[in-house]
Scaffold this active site. Structure first.
Site, short mmCIF file in Angstrom:
data_model
loop_
_atom_site.label_atom_id
_atom_site.label_comp_id
_atom_site.label_asym_id
_atom_site.label_seq_id
_atom_site.Cartn_x
_atom_site.Cartn_y
_atom_site.Cartn_z
N ASN A 132 0.82 -1.19 0.00
CA ASN A 132 0.00 0.00 0.00
C ASN A 132 0.86 1.25 0.00
O ASN A 132 1.86 1.28 -0.71
CB ASN A 132 -0.99 -0.03 1.16
CG ASN A 132 -2.34 0.55 0.75
OD1 ASN A 132 -2.47 1.75 0.62
ND2 ASN A 132 -3.32 -0.30 0.54
N ARG A 133 0.58 2.26 0.81
CA ARG A 133 1.19 3.58 0.61
C ARG A 133 2.19 3.96 1.69
O ARG A 133 2.03 3.59 2.86
CB ARG A 133 0.09 4.64 0.52
CG ARG A 133 -0.78 4.48 -0.73
CD ARG A 133 -2.06 5.29 -0.61
NE ARG A 133 -2.81 5.29 -1.86
CZ ARG A 133 -3.66 4.34 -2.22
NH1 ARG A 133 -3.84 3.28 -1.44
NH2 ARG A 133 -4.32 4.42 -3.36
N HIS A 227 -2.82 -10.28 -2.62
CA HIS A 227 -3.62 -9.29 -3.35
C HIS A 227 -4.52 -9.94 -4.39
O HIS A 227 -4.49 -9.59 -5.58
CB HIS A 227 -2.68 -8.28 -4.02
CG HIS A 227 -3.35 -7.02 -4.44
ND1 HIS A 227 -3.41 -6.61 -5.76
CD2 HIS A 227 -3.99 -6.07 -3.73
CE1 HIS A 227 -4.05 -5.45 -5.84
NE2 HIS A 227 -4.41 -5.10 -4.62
N SER A 228 -5.36 -10.88 -3.98
CA SER A 228 -6.31 -11.52 -4.89
C SER A 228 -7.56 -10.67 -5.05
O SER A 228 -8.03 -10.03 -4.11
CB SER A 228 -6.70 -12.90 -4.38
OG SER A 228 -5.63 -13.82 -4.51
N TYR A 229 -8.10 -10.68 -6.27
CA TYR A 229 -9.37 -10.03 -6.57
C TYR A 229 -10.45 -11.12 -6.65
O TYR A 229 -10.38 -12.00 -7.49
CB TYR A 229 -9.30 -9.31 -7.91
CG TYR A 229 -8.53 -8.01 -7.89
CD1 TYR A 229 -9.18 -6.79 -7.78
CD2 TYR A 229 -7.14 -8.00 -8.01
CE1 TYR A 229 -8.48 -5.59 -7.77
CE2 TYR A 229 -6.43 -6.81 -8.00
CZ TYR A 229 -7.11 -5.61 -7.89
OH TYR A 229 -6.41 -4.43 -7.88
N ASP A 295 -12.36 2.01 -1.14
CA ASP A 295 -10.91 1.84 -1.04
C ASP A 295 -10.51 2.40 0.33
O ASP A 295 -10.14 3.57 0.45
CB ASP A 295 -10.19 2.58 -2.17
CG ASP A 295 -8.68 2.33 -2.17
OD1 ASP A 295 -8.22 1.54 -1.33
OD2 ASP A 295 -7.98 2.92 -3.02
N GLU A 360 -7.44 -7.16 1.65
CA GLU A 360 -6.00 -7.20 1.89
C GLU A 360 -5.73 -7.12 3.40
O GLU A 360 -5.74 -6.04 3.98
CB GLU A 360 -5.31 -6.05 1.16
CG GLU A 360 -5.54 -6.05 -0.33
CD GLU A 360 -5.13 -4.74 -0.96
OE1 GLU A 360 -3.95 -4.36 -0.83
OE2 GLU A 360 -5.99 -4.08 -1.57
#
Length: 397
Positions: A132-133, A227-229, A295, A360
């Site tokens: 992430n950030r 990180h699965s969708y 998000d 996540e």
């Protein structure tokens, strides 16, 4: 264990019978007994094979001069999990729906070249060293500042673009894959040699377990996730707006317009972020951010570091249910807001905005710069461990 074919003499010997030397009636009796015995042996072998999860692998392509393989784990219920050693990426999770029909519930690609492209959305990969950030692309440890390489939106690049070592872990009641990677000191600006091990385990209870173990030789931040969708319809619904979500969280992280946490925790009550009771994803998705989608990071009830239930997703068309358990304190909920028809996935199908969701499980974004958040600095002699479990089932009503 599968039993290989034998000669008629060998089968006769196994069943304590004589070879074909008598008259025709005796031959027919012997043949009947042989066939019956062989069926019993074969069925026993198949039954034993079904009880034990298994694993196979196929060649998937080459990257950076190295061979990439796709490994398949399968349990006694027919559930399959497929993983490639590029990015330690989950490419497929195939499970039954309420009618017993198998379907793939994660987005991905058919070829390695697609996973290598810049448009792969880190799909199914392990993310880190710090997922992430990170604000302003930098952090400090013990008074020393480090600058790291990030992508344009501030998210950290990293392990999803690396080639991992991978090996199978056989088992009687579960099967697994052990993937390892040594992130060298200075890689993308991070200090220390980071020794990473991730173990994927498939059980006969239709559980996919993801276990992390990490050590370092210098102080360095560690925030990892998978990180699965997910689209639990198995391809029958283009969007996940009808999927019901429930989070075991009463708070979420306040962020700036750039998605960087301010350090404040806000209550979800009376907001569009309130999923304390099951609610369709699409119910209030248009009420904020110009309808772009979710998000955000939820602050989970469980802050003990022990495995606990974090979220439940239910998809009404398929009847599939996914329960997410984790030892992590947070979960980032993302609804594929950036998807568009420019990128094609499995079978050439385009990705649709809100066509999948991510859960996540992780420590909070920008943790290295947030003194209010839990410490994420791993030091020599310490071991970072974490576990996340995705448990699948169905509702038939």
């Amino acid at each position: 264990m599968l039993i290989s074919p034998m000669s008629s003499y060998g089968r006769a010997k196994l069943l304590n019978l004589k070879p074909f030397t008598s008259s025709r009636p005796d031959k027919m009796k012997t043949l009947f007994v042989l066939v019956l015995g062989w069926c019993v042996i074969s069925n026993c072998a198949i039954a034993q094979h079904k009880q034990n999860p298994s694993g196979t692998k196929i060649f998937f392509g080459e990257a950076e001069g190295q061979k990439i393989y796709q490994y398949t784990l399968q349990n006694s219920n027919g559930m399959q999990v497929k993983v490639i050693n590029y990015g330690a990426t989950i490419t497929d999770i195939i499970i039954p729906d309420k009618n017993g029909e198998m379907g793939d519930v994660v987005l991905g690609f058919d070829s390695l070249s697609q996973y290598l492209s810049k448009d792969n959305a880190r799909m199914g990969a392990i993310r880190g060293r710090v997922t992430n950030r990170i604000a302003n692309n930098k952090f400090s440890i013990d008074g020393k500042e480090y600058k790291v390489i990030t992508s344009k939106n501030g998210e950290v690049l990293g392990l999803n673009k690396r080639i991992w070592n991978i090996e199978e872990i056989p088992g009687d009641k579960e099967a697994g894959l052990k993937v390892t990677y040594l992130s060298k000191d200075g890689e993308e600006g991070f200090p220390g040699d980071l020794d990473l091990t991730v173990i994927y385990t498939l059980t006969n209870k239709n559980e996919l377990k993801i276990n992390y173990k990490v050590t370092t030789d210098k102080p360095t931040p560690v925030v990892l996730t998978s990180h699965s969708y997910f689209n639990l319809s198995g391809g029958k619904a283009d969007k996940v707006l009808s999927t019901e979500m429930q989070f075991f969280a009463d708070q979420y992280l306040e962020t700036t317009n750039g998605g960087i946490p301010t350090g404040n925790l806000l209550d979800v009550k009376a907001t569009q972020f309130d999923f304390t009771q099951p609610k369709q994803i699409g119910k209030r998705i248009a009420d904020f951010n110009n309808g772009d989608g979710y998000d955000l990071t939820y602050v989970l009830h469980n802050q003990t570091g022990k495995l606990a239930l974090a979220a439940i997703a239910y998809e009404p068309i398929s009847g599939r249910v996914m329960k997410t358990y984790t030892t992590e304190p947070g979960v980032v909920f993302y609804t594929g807001n950036g998807f568009n028809d420019k990128v094609r996935g499995k079978g050439g199908k385009t990705f649709t905005k809100h066509g999948a969701f991510c859960l996540e499980t992780q420590h909070y974004p920008d943790s290295p710069n947030q003194p209010k958040f839990a410490n994420v600095i791993l030091r020599p002699g310490e071991i970072f461990t974490s576990e996340t479990v995705y448990q699948f089932s169905v509702r038939k009503y």
